[in-house]
Write a protein that holds these residues in place. Structure first.
Motif, mmCIF file in Angstrom:
data_model
loop_
_atom_site.group_PDB
_atom_site.id
_atom_site.type_symbol
_atom_site.label_atom_id
_atom_site.label_comp_id
_atom_site.label_asym_id
_atom_site.label_seq_id
_atom_site.Cartn_x
_atom_site.Cartn_y
_atom_site.Cartn_z
ATOM 1 N N ASN A 69 -0.383 25.785 19.022
ATOM 2 C CA ASN A 69 0.317 26.758 18.189
ATOM 3 C C ASN A 69 0.472 26.283 16.746
ATOM 4 O O ASN A 69 1.282 26.789 16.008
ATOM 5 C CB ASN A 69 1.703 27.039 18.779
ATOM 6 N N SER A 70 -0.308 25.317 16.359
ATOM 7 C CA SER A 70 -0.198 24.762 15.022
ATOM 8 C C SER A 70 -0.570 25.789 13.958
ATOM 9 O O SER A 70 -1.455 26.598 14.149
ATOM 10 C CB SER A 70 -1.115 23.549 14.908
ATOM 11 N N LYS A 71 0.105 25.708 12.826
ATOM 12 C CA LYS A 71 -0.253 26.569 11.708
ATOM 13 C C LYS A 71 -1.438 25.955 10.973
ATOM 14 O O LYS A 71 -1.738 24.777 11.119
ATOM 15 C CB LYS A 71 0.930 26.736 10.768
ATOM 16 N N LYS A 72 -2.105 26.771 10.186
ATOM 17 C CA LYS A 72 -3.236 26.289 9.404
ATOM 18 C C LYS A 72 -2.763 25.231 8.413
ATOM 19 O O LYS A 72 -1.747 25.422 7.744
ATOM 20 C CB LYS A 72 -3.890 27.453 8.660
ATOM 21 N N PRO A 73 -3.494 24.122 8.300
ATOM 22 C CA PRO A 73 -3.087 23.114 7.315
ATOM 23 C C PRO A 73 -3.254 23.634 5.895
ATOM 24 O O PRO A 73 -4.146 24.432 5.619
ATOM 25 C CB PRO A 73 -4.042 21.949 7.599
ATOM 26 N N ASN A 74 -2.365 23.199 5.002
ATOM 27 C CA ASN A 74 -2.467 23.567 3.592
ATOM 28 C C ASN A 74 -3.575 22.743 2.953
ATOM 29 O O ASN A 74 -3.566 21.520 3.052
ATOM 30 C CB ASN A 74 -1.146 23.306 2.853
ATOM 31 N N ASN A 75 -4.509 23.398 2.298
ATOM 32 C CA ASN A 75 -5.601 22.729 1.596
ATOM 33 C C ASN A 75 -6.278 21.679 2.493
ATOM 34 O O ASN A 75 -6.251 20.489 2.200
ATOM 35 C CB ASN A 75 -5.076 22.094 0.306
ATOM 36 N N PRO A 76 -6.894 22.118 3.596
ATOM 37 C CA PRO A 76 -7.502 21.156 4.518
ATOM 38 C C PRO A 76 -8.709 20.452 3.918
ATOM 39 O O PRO A 76 -9.463 21.041 3.140
ATOM 40 C CB PRO A 76 -7.925 22.021 5.709
ATOM 41 N N LYS A 110 -2.785 16.924 0.554
ATOM 42 C CA LYS A 110 -1.613 16.376 -0.143
ATOM 43 C C LYS A 110 -1.202 14.992 0.377
ATOM 44 O O LYS A 110 -0.486 14.271 -0.307
ATOM 45 C CB LYS A 110 -0.430 17.340 -0.044
ATOM 46 N N ILE A 111 -1.656 14.601 1.565
ATOM 47 C CA ILE A 111 -1.262 13.288 2.073
ATOM 48 C C ILE A 111 -2.185 12.159 1.600
ATOM 49 O O ILE A 111 -1.898 10.994 1.833
ATOM 50 C CB ILE A 111 -1.135 13.267 3.616
ATOM 51 N N LEU A 112 -3.269 12.519 0.905
ATOM 52 C CA LEU A 112 -4.151 11.494 0.351
ATOM 53 C C LEU A 112 -3.477 10.825 -0.844
ATOM 54 O O LEU A 112 -2.654 11.445 -1.528
ATOM 55 C CB LEU A 112 -5.480 12.117 -0.088
ATOM 56 N N PRO A 113 -3.831 9.581 -1.124
ATOM 57 C CA PRO A 113 -3.238 8.903 -2.293
ATOM 58 C C PRO A 113 -3.546 9.642 -3.587
ATOM 59 O O PRO A 113 -4.624 10.234 -3.744
ATOM 60 C CB PRO A 113 -3.934 7.532 -2.290
ATOM 61 N N ILE A 114 -2.607 9.607 -4.519
ATOM 62 C CA ILE A 114 -2.806 10.221 -5.828
ATOM 63 C C ILE A 114 -3.787 9.347 -6.606
ATOM 64 O O ILE A 114 -3.661 8.126 -6.641
ATOM 65 C CB ILE A 114 -1.468 10.361 -6.587
ATOM 66 N N LEU A 115 -4.759 9.989 -7.215
ATOM 67 C CA LEU A 115 -5.806 9.258 -7.917
ATOM 68 C C LEU A 115 -5.446 9.035 -9.378
ATOM 69 O O LEU A 115 -4.657 9.769 -9.966
ATOM 70 C CB LEU A 115 -7.120 10.035 -7.833
ATOM 71 N N LYS A 116 -6.079 8.011 -9.956
ATOM 72 C CA LYS A 116 -5.912 7.733 -11.374
ATOM 73 C C LYS A 116 -6.763 8.707 -12.179
ATOM 74 O O LYS A 116 -7.607 9.414 -11.633
ATOM 75 C CB LYS A 116 -6.353 6.298 -11.672
ATOM 76 N N LYS A 117 -6.560 8.688 -13.486
ATOM 77 C CA LYS A 117 -7.333 9.542 -14.373
ATOM 78 C C LYS A 117 -8.827 9.245 -14.190
ATOM 79 O O LYS A 117 -9.223 8.095 -14.051
ATOM 80 C CB LYS A 117 -6.916 9.282 -15.820
ATOM 81 N N ASN A 118 -9.625 10.291 -14.199
ATOM 82 C CA ASN A 118 -11.082 10.212 -14.031
ATOM 83 C C ASN A 118 -11.517 9.742 -12.645
ATOM 84 O O ASN A 118 -12.642 9.302 -12.472
ATOM 85 C CB ASN A 118 -11.723 9.344 -15.113
ATOM 86 N N GLU A 119 -10.644 9.822 -11.665
ATOM 87 C CA GLU A 119 -11.018 9.576 -10.276
ATOM 88 C C GLU A 119 -10.941 10.906 -9.532
ATOM 89 O O GLU A 119 -10.218 11.822 -9.943
ATOM 90 C CB GLU A 119 -10.069 8.566 -9.615
ATOM 91 N N TYR A 120 -11.671 11.013 -8.441
ATOM 92 C CA TYR A 120 -11.714 12.254 -7.687
ATOM 93 C C TYR A 120 -12.193 11.951 -6.280
ATOM 94 O O TYR A 120 -12.784 10.907 -6.001
ATOM 95 C CB TYR A 120 -12.668 13.263 -8.353
ATOM 96 N N TYR A 121 -11.923 12.889 -5.403
ATOM 97 C CA TYR A 121 -12.435 12.827 -4.039
ATOM 98 C C TYR A 121 -13.730 13.617 -3.966
ATOM 99 O O TYR A 121 -13.949 14.534 -4.768
ATOM 100 C CB TYR A 121 -11.406 13.398 -3.053
ATOM 101 N N TRP A 122 -14.573 13.267 -3.016
ATOM 102 C CA TRP A 122 -15.825 14.006 -2.825
ATOM 103 C C TRP A 122 -15.550 15.490 -2.670
ATOM 104 O O TRP A 122 -16.287 16.325 -3.158
ATOM 105 C CB TRP A 122 -16.573 13.484 -1.605
ATOM 106 N N TRP A 142 -3.799 15.034 12.363
ATOM 107 C CA TRP A 142 -5.181 15.499 12.400
ATOM 108 C C TRP A 142 -5.190 16.936 12.887
ATOM 109 O O TRP A 142 -4.498 17.283 13.837
ATOM 110 C CB TRP A 142 -6.005 14.678 13.370
ATOM 111 N N PHE A 143 -6.008 17.751 12.249
ATOM 112 C CA PHE A 143 -6.180 19.148 12.653
ATOM 113 C C PHE A 143 -7.636 19.375 13.042
ATOM 114 O O PHE A 143 -8.532 18.796 12.435
ATOM 115 C CB PHE A 143 -5.854 20.101 11.491
ATOM 116 N N ILE A 144 -7.848 20.218 14.020
ATOM 117 C CA ILE A 144 -9.193 20.693 14.338
ATOM 118 C C ILE A 144 -9.138 22.206 14.465
ATOM 119 O O ILE A 144 -8.084 22.772 14.770
ATOM 120 C CB ILE A 144 -9.774 20.055 15.627
#
Length: 177
Positions: free
Chosen positions: A5-12, A95-107, A46-48
């Protein structure tokens, strides 16, 4: 334990994938897409997405297995039940990922970016990235040119090929024909 019954994750954001069952006691293989493979176990829940419904998965044990991992899902000790999770993608809330420094990004931030060469010619949209031994590779598809069905693979090398990445506007500028 599975919470159907889980709700959809925010910004998965996808961080891994579930493989085949391992053994007969409810263990299953897990493939991590995180840069440091063990980091997958730092992010919860973890969501699936299963049969168009979001579920959360909780596990009580994990072990390194060859180049990946095996996990035991809480309260499941049956190979046939755990096998129903095979090929499920593992998501977390970004939102649970670490906050990145300037000019860093996730794939995940790179996927969907429009790619232009330095002459402002549109090359396409990033649809994926892959890791190779020497460098990461951008996979680009040009949806505007109907007669081109091929994907372009461009090495993701800063300053030599990739000139500018603007995550806010979703634009990448590269040195390429």
């Amino acid at each position: 334990m599975i919470n159907i019954n889980s709700k959809k994750p925010n910004n998965p954001i996808m961080i891994g994938k579930i493989g085949r069952a391992y053994g007969i006691l409810g263990w299953i293989k897990v493939f991590s897409f995180t840069e440091k493979k063990e980091k997958i176990f730092f992010y919860f829940p973890w969501f699936i997405l299963k049969k168009e419904k979001w579920e959360t998965i909780q596990f009580d044990k994990w072990k390194k297995y060859k180049n990946n991992f095996i996990i035991h899902i809480k309260n499941i000790s049956d190979r046939s039940i755990v096998s129903t999770f095979t090929n499920s993608e593992i998501f977390i809330e970004k939102k649970i990922l670490p906050i990145l420094k300037k000019n860093e990004y996730y794939w995940d931030d790179i996927i969907g970016c429009d790619v232009f060469n330095i002459k402002k010619k549109y090359l396409g949209k990033v649809i994926n990235l892959i890791r190779s031994q020497n460098s990461d590779i951008l996979i680009i598809k040009n949806y505007l040119q109907k007669n081109i069905s091929e994907k372009i693979m461009i090495p993701f090398i800063h300053k030599k090929i990739v000139c500018n990445i603007n995550i806010k506007d979703k634009i990448i500028v590269i040195i390429w024909n």
